[in-house]
Every structure is written in structure tokens, then in C-alpha cells.
Design a protein around this motif. Structure first.
Motif, PDB file in Angstrom:
ATOM      1  N   ILE A  48      -1.608  -0.717   1.346  1.00  0.00           N
ATOM      2  CA  ILE A  48      -1.904  -2.146   1.452  1.00  0.00           C
ATOM      3  C   ILE A  48      -3.380  -2.400   1.152  1.00  0.00           C
ATOM      4  O   ILE A  48      -3.733  -3.343   0.434  1.00  0.00           O
ATOM      5  CB  ILE A  48      -1.526  -2.663   2.850  1.00  0.00           C
ATOM      6  N   ALA A  49      -4.260  -1.563   1.695  1.00  0.00           N
ATOM      7  CA  ALA A  49      -5.690  -1.718   1.436  1.00  0.00           C
ATOM      8  C   ALA A  49      -5.991  -1.582  -0.047  1.00  0.00           C
ATOM      9  O   ALA A  49      -6.858  -2.283  -0.584  1.00  0.00           O
ATOM     10  CB  ALA A  49      -6.490  -0.686   2.241  1.00  0.00           C
ATOM     11  N   ALA A  52      -5.428  -4.883  -1.903  1.00  0.00           N
ATOM     12  CA  ALA A  52      -6.363  -5.985  -1.670  1.00  0.00           C
ATOM     13  C   ALA A  52      -7.362  -6.055  -2.822  1.00  0.00           C
ATOM     14  O   ALA A  52      -7.930  -5.054  -3.247  1.00  0.00           O
ATOM     15  CB  ALA A  52      -7.096  -5.782  -0.346  1.00  0.00           C
ATOM     16  N   GLY A  53      -7.562  -7.252  -3.333  1.00  0.00           N
ATOM     17  CA  GLY A  53      -8.503  -7.432  -4.419  1.00  0.00           C
ATOM     18  C   GLY A  53      -7.925  -7.194  -5.798  1.00  0.00           C
ATOM     19  O   GLY A  53      -8.622  -7.376  -6.795  1.00  0.00           O
ATOM     20  N   SER A  94      -6.380  -8.286   8.173  1.00  0.00           N
ATOM     21  CA  SER A  94      -7.646  -8.811   7.657  1.00  0.00           C
ATOM     22  C   SER A  94      -8.621  -7.671   7.391  1.00  0.00           C
ATOM     23  O   SER A  94      -9.356  -7.682   6.397  1.00  0.00           O
ATOM     24  CB  SER A  94      -8.239  -9.815   8.648  1.00  0.00           C
ATOM     25  N   GLY A  97      -8.253  -6.119   4.165  1.00  0.00           N
ATOM     26  CA  GLY A  97      -8.708  -6.916   3.030  1.00  0.00           C
ATOM     27  C   GLY A  97      -7.852  -8.119   2.737  1.00  0.00           C
ATOM     28  O   GLY A  97      -8.065  -8.795   1.719  1.00  0.00           O
ATOM     29  N   LEU A  98      -6.867  -8.407   3.613  1.00  0.00           N
ATOM     30  CA  LEU A  98      -5.968  -9.542   3.399  1.00  0.00           C
ATOM     31  C   LEU A  98      -6.243 -10.592   4.460  1.00  0.00           C
ATOM     32  O   LEU A  98      -5.578 -10.655   5.497  1.00  0.00           O
ATOM     33  CB  LEU A  98      -4.517  -9.073   3.450  1.00  0.00           C
ATOM     34  N   PRO A 101      -3.881 -13.101   6.268  1.00  0.00           N
ATOM     35  CA  PRO A 101      -2.650 -12.530   5.713  1.00  0.00           C
ATOM     36  C   PRO A 101      -1.543 -13.564   5.632  1.00  0.00           C
ATOM     37  O   PRO A 101      -1.476 -14.492   6.443  1.00  0.00           O
ATOM     38  CB  PRO A 101      -2.307 -11.432   6.724  1.00  0.00           C
ATOM     39  N   GLU A 194     -10.166   4.046   1.470  1.00  0.00           N
ATOM     40  CA  GLU A 194      -8.882   3.552   1.974  1.00  0.00           C
ATOM     41  C   GLU A 194      -8.524   4.228   3.290  1.00  0.00           C
ATOM     42  O   GLU A 194      -7.972   3.585   4.199  1.00  0.00           O
ATOM     43  CB  GLU A 194      -7.794   3.770   0.928  1.00  0.00           C
TER      44      GLU A 194
END
Length: 238
Positions: A48-49, A52-53, A94, A97-98, A101, A194
């Protein structure tokens, strides 16, 4: 949760786990379905990390709010524990990085999801329509995980790819046990950053990783259990 004594060192020494084929980072719209707040971070926090981005669109569906993780106490009844666990999940996602969410809570009763598999399947189908990939817990002997896994696969069948992430397999079985279809297992390699952000996200689940005041259940995710989720890779059944 009761611990079995299976150590991470035992898994690290197992040649099958060391030599699993690699899987690459997915793209497109990804939906992560969990039974309880923390499942998604335990099983797939590094992946998931990594999303992000990127251009991937990630959303989350939590079947329960995790209100049954500890016996109820006057100081923290189930509804208050549920609120804390949801807040922990938002902070953890969060951290990955989300922020904020995209989180949908289904509000099914914790520890009784298996009694509502048909309802759960319908709800999941609504959320995964048009997705490119769905992540969910693997069937690992926990009744809620098993129910969410079955419901997700039924909802996605023939329409959306599913990757399952094992959780309690690492604590409740031993290398070589036929608890999982290992021929479908793949490794997703995590970068050092990560791994670090996943550890920080897991630390957000205070009710699970620290001793719980006035409760008799102990620490749900003590260090020897968390060690399974601090590897430089994650495992998915693809």
C-alpha cells in the motif's frame, strides 16, 4: 489472540518462502478489503505504501470496526473501542501516504462475520465494481478472515483479480503445513523506506500493539507476532 510459538526465524529458514516467485507492483484501481482495522496494514502495508504517490487509485473496505478485540470494560465499551480502532486505522493509512484514506466501513459485528457472508458478498461487490485488483485476507483459520476471503472471491469471481494476504498463518501454522496453496504464493519485495513506513503505521494501532488497560486479553499483537510483518517482503496468493 493466542500465540503458538512459531517464530519468524522458522519461516525465514524455510527454503520455499525464501524462493517464492516475485510479483510486481499493481497499477490502476486497487480495493483493499479487511475483516478488522489493522488487517490491511499487517498483510499489505508495504505494498500500500508503494502505491501512494503513484497513479494507482486505492480505496479500503473494512467489514467490521474491530470492537471485539478485547473483552468489554466499563471504561471502554465496544462502541468506544470501535471508535478508537477506526481512528487508529485512519492514522495508519495516512502514515502509509494515503491521507485522507478512502475508507468505507460496513459495520458488521466483529467475530460474527461468518454469519453474514451473503450480505458481505453483496456489499463488497458494490465497492469493487470496475476495480483492477482486490486485496483481502487469506483463509487462515480466523472465522472473520475466512468469511471476508470467501465473500471477496465470490464478489470478484470472473470480474476482478484477487490477491490474498496471509495473517494468522504465520503464527498458527508451521513451515510445510498445507494451510495455504503455496503454489499460488508470491513475494512482493519492499524497499527499506517501505519497511520503515509500515513499522510506523503498525505502531498507530495502540490498542493492539500495547498492553490494554483493564482488559484480560493481553497484547493482541506482541513483538513476536509483529516480527512476521516486519520482513523485507510481503506474501500474496495470486
Amino acid at each position: 489472540m493466542q500465540r503458538t510459538g512459531t517464530t519468524e526465524a522458522s519461516w525465514a529458514d524455510w527454503p520455499v518462502l525464501r524462493t517464492l516467485p516475485a510479483v510486481t507492483r499493481p497499477q490502476g484501481r486497487v480495493v483493499v478489503v479487511s475483516a478488522h482495522p489493522d488487517d490491511e496494514v499487517l498483510g499489505a502495508g508495504g505494498l500500500i505504501a508503494s502505491l501512494a504517490g503513484t497513479r494507482a487509485v486505492v480505496s479500503f473496505v473494512a467489514a467490521t470496526d474491530g470492537e471485539a478485540s478485547h473483552p468489554p470494560t466499563p471504561a471502554l465499551p465496544p462502541e468506544a473501542l470501535a471508535a478508537r480502532r477506526v481512528d487508529e486505522l485512519v492514522r495508519a493509512l495516512s502514515t502509509l501516504g494515503l491521507a485522507p484514506p478512502d475508507l468505507s466501513r460496513l459495520g458488521l459485528p466483529d467475530s460474527h462475520v461468518d454469519k453474514q457472508v451473503d450480505v458481505l458478498t453483496e456489499r463488497i461487490e458494490e465497492h469493487i465494481r470496475g476495480a483492477d485488483l482486490v486485496l483481502c485476507p487469506a483463509e487462515d483459520g480466523h472465522s472473520d478472515h475466512d468469511a471476508v476471503s470467501r465473500a471477496t472471491k465470490a464478489a470478484a469471481e470472473g470480474r476482478v483479480r484477487v490477491w490474498e494476504f496471509p495473517i494468522w498463518v504465520w503464527a498458527w501454522t508451521r513451515p510445510g503445513d498445507l494451510a495455504l496453496p503455496w503454489e499460488r504464493a508470491r513475494r512482493y519485495e519492499l524497499s527499506a523506506s517501505e519497511q520503515r513506513v509500515k513499522r510506523r503505521a503498525l505502531a498507530c494501532f495502540v490498542t493492539q500493539v500495547r498492553p490494554f488497560p483493564d482488559a484480560h486479553g493481553g497484547t493482541m499483537l506482541p513483538p513476536d507476532v509483529l516480527e512476521h510483518f516486519e520482513r523485507p517482503f510481503e506474501v500474496f496468493l495470486t
